[in-house]
Design an enzyme around this catalytic site. Sequence first.
Site, PDB file in Angstrom:
ATOM      1  N   SER A 163       0.826  -1.201   0.000  1.00  0.00           N
ATOM      2  CA  SER A 163       0.000   0.000   0.000  1.00  0.00           C
ATOM      3  C   SER A 163       0.870   1.265   0.000  1.00  0.00           C
ATOM      4  CB  SER A 163      -0.972  -0.053   1.183  1.00  0.00           C
ATOM      5  OG  SER A 163      -2.022   0.860   1.026  1.00  0.00           O
ATOM      6  N   ASP A 259      -9.578  -4.712  -5.150  1.00  0.00           N
ATOM      7  CA  ASP A 259      -8.915  -3.537  -4.593  1.00  0.00           C
ATOM      8  C   ASP A 259      -9.086  -2.359  -5.553  1.00  0.00           C
ATOM      9  OD1 ASP A 259      -7.225  -1.689  -3.417  1.00  0.00           O
ATOM     10  OD2 ASP A 259      -5.404  -2.890  -3.648  1.00  0.00           O
ATOM     11  N   HIS A 291      -8.057  -5.083  -0.666  1.00  0.00           N
ATOM     12  CA  HIS A 291      -6.806  -4.422  -0.318  1.00  0.00           C
ATOM     13  C   HIS A 291      -6.178  -5.047   0.941  1.00  0.00           C
ATOM     14  CE1 HIS A 291      -3.976  -1.158  -0.718  1.00  0.00           C
ATOM     15  NE2 HIS A 291      -4.202  -0.756   0.524  1.00  0.00           N
TER      16      HIS A 291
END
Length: 315
Positions: A163, A259, A291
């Site tokens: 991320s 995601d 995610h």
Amino acid sequence: MSNEDLAHDFSPMIKVYKDGRVERLAGTDRVPPSTNPENGVQSKDVVISQEPAISARIFIPKTTTDSPQTKLPLLIYFHGGGFSIESPFSPAYHSYVNTLVSEANVVAVSVDYRLVPEHPLPAAYNDSWAAIKWVASHFDGNGSEDWLNRFADFQRVFFAGDSAGANITHNMAVKLGCERLVGVKLVGIVLVHPYFWGTEPVGAELTTPAATKEYMAAVWRFACPSTIGSDDPLLNPAKDPKLGKLGCEKVLVCVAEKDGLKDRGWHYSEILKKSGWNGAVEVIEAKGEGHVFHLFNPICDNAVALKKKIVSFLN
């Protein structure tokens, strides 16, 4: 406090109130370093810099006690959390890096960079680069940290992150390609569900809900108040003239089907291939997952498959 008192609401990560109070909704738990009873991985915490405050958790696998003469690949890990939450010391990241170290048989340094909003970007980038330089200072076996002197192979260095941490990973690899560090060879980088964005939609983003798009853009403005916006080269690698200088020879991009950032991961591999960079990039997609699913459910089949792919990439 009521919602009228909110200046920023990035649930489920963080809320900031108009009076300046910061409420982190996740990622504040900490576990101490340890010797893991199941896999024998040892960890310890080190201070890299007092001012600014930068630290790290270092992990070594059980093989270092069994065959202490052998040098192992070195993984530098950057945690995710929107630049605003989490740390190497949180249960999820401690456990995740611990497992990678055991299964890939590598030495790892998990970096504790300063968080927004107390320390707006570029603080996290600066801290991460300082951590990389500190690690690199051990290349000749004369650094301050014994584990790195004894066990790390500086010709087999990898960066990885998820991320926002994958965003840091990419930007550190570009910086390394431009500036070089004596004695360090960055072999590859792993970007798990990387946080990239941009004003022009890519892939299936034309159908992405407006609220999701706004959230992606707003997280960046919050993290980097001085930014030009979503086409900042730090967030949109397509706008970075230095992309072709990426300082490694191979890249693994991991995306998840459900995601909202998925298309950015695929797009990254396309622009990288056209940038003049002459390495190899591979994208893998986890079907049916969202995610950072692998942190929430590390033993599900897709998380195990993802881990196996990363482990083989590191070897």
